[in-house]
Scaffold this active site. Sequence first.
Site, PDB file in Angstrom:
ATOM      1  N   ALA A 186      -2.405  29.165 -25.806  1.00 23.23           N
ATOM      2  CA  ALA A 186      -3.424  29.796 -26.968  1.00 23.23           C
ATOM      3  C   ALA A 186      -3.124  31.536 -26.182  1.00 23.23           C
ATOM      4  O   ALA A 186      -2.633  32.740 -27.232  1.00 23.23           O
ATOM      5  CB  ALA A 186      -4.226  29.594 -27.853  1.00 23.23           C
ATOM      6  N   TYR A 187      -3.599  31.672 -25.348  1.00 27.75           N
ATOM      7  CA  TYR A 187      -4.044  32.469 -23.792  1.00 27.75           C
ATOM      8  C   TYR A 187      -2.668  33.046 -24.254  1.00 27.75           C
ATOM      9  O   TYR A 187      -2.625  33.944 -24.427  1.00 27.75           O
ATOM     10  CB  TYR A 187      -4.825  32.274 -22.990  1.00 27.75           C
ATOM     11  CG  TYR A 187      -4.692  32.921 -21.814  1.00 27.75           C
ATOM     12  CD1 TYR A 187      -6.232  34.664 -22.073  1.00 27.75           C
ATOM     13  CD2 TYR A 187      -4.115  34.174 -21.426  1.00 27.75           C
ATOM     14  CE1 TYR A 187      -6.717  35.291 -21.650  1.00 27.75           C
ATOM     15  CE2 TYR A 187      -4.752  34.791 -19.631  1.00 27.75           C
ATOM     16  CZ  TYR A 187      -5.595  35.527 -20.497  1.00 27.75           C
ATOM     17  OH  TYR A 187      -5.998  35.952 -19.691  1.00 27.75           O
ATOM     18  N   THR A 188      -1.569  32.153 -23.362  1.00 27.88           N
ATOM     19  CA  THR A 188       0.254  32.796 -23.607  1.00 27.88           C
ATOM     20  C   THR A 188      -0.046  33.506 -24.679  1.00 27.88           C
ATOM     21  O   THR A 188       0.884  34.915 -24.606  1.00 27.88           O
ATOM     22  CB  THR A 188       1.146  32.219 -23.045  1.00 27.88           C
ATOM     23  OG1 THR A 188      -0.009  30.933 -21.711  1.00 27.88           O
ATOM     24  CG2 THR A 188       2.067  32.435 -22.855  1.00 27.88           C
TER      25      THR A 188
ATOM     26  N   LYS B 207      -1.536  37.019 -25.058  1.00 28.23           N
ATOM     27  CA  LYS B 207      -1.609  37.852 -23.777  1.00 28.23           C
ATOM     28  C   LYS B 207       0.500  38.681 -24.281  1.00 28.23           C
ATOM     29  O   LYS B 207       0.460  40.482 -24.121  1.00 28.23           O
ATOM     30  CB  LYS B 207      -2.336  37.909 -22.761  1.00 28.23           C
ATOM     31  CG  LYS B 207      -3.469  37.262 -22.897  1.00 28.23           C
ATOM     32  CD  LYS B 207      -4.222  38.764 -22.767  1.00 28.23           C
ATOM     33  CE  LYS B 207      -5.648  39.008 -22.490  1.00 28.23           C
ATOM     34  NZ  LYS B 207      -6.528  40.078 -22.596  1.00 28.23           N
TER      35      LYS B 207
END
Length: 252
Positions: free
Chosen positions: A156-158, A161
């Site tokens: 999710a972070y990847t 970002k």
Amino acid sequence: MMVSLFDLKDRVAVVTGGTRGIGKAIAIGLAESGANIALLQRSDNAETKREIEKLGVTCEIFQCDLHDLDRVRNVLPEVLEKLGAVDILVNNAGIQRRHPAVEFPESDWDEVLKVNLKAVWILCQEAGKIMTDQKKGKIINIASLVSYQGGIFVPAYTAAKGAVGQLTKALANEWSSLGVNVNAIVPGYIATEMNTALIDDPVRSRQILERIPAGRWGDPEDFKGAAIYLASAASDYVHGHLLAVDGGWLGR
């Protein structure tokens, strides 16, 4: 004079996530260059505000939880009314959730994308309305090494970002001719609370450190110069750029 290129006197800089880590260092760095600061934060922690006010500039806290998108949509007009301008926006605040991809909860996915991408988009859009109208402004998003790489256990972070990096370029394409600079800073591995799990893992910490050409993890103070540059006249012809502050990681 060269020093005047980096002078932010009387500018108003809006910073999210300024109570700690990279955001706090950036807020203080912009204040050291003369900017007045609007801190968007969900808590009433006034530590950063007190440190900034010691520098002789104005600092105001605006309560804003990035999970509350209605509040996110309406906070910048309050800044404009109280401080008289919105010249600089730094989208720094973010959250992290770590799980193997096959186990990643949908609720965590939604939360990370809401805070790390949708709130960033809304703040950019609202700042863009102000800045394109006044024909000037600087937007600095905080991307990540995973804007280029995949990461491990952070899908999710990847995703968020990676999207922040592309959003930065898309907005730069639209707003550059209108006097608005949209760029991003790409932190490498920085010794902050978000990376505690990696720092505490002796194997991963060693592997990471061995790959950083600078030979050390980054420190929040390392971001002051990059932020001042992208917020100042020194970067007036820099648009849609992702500036890595990573100790050389991406060049390895």
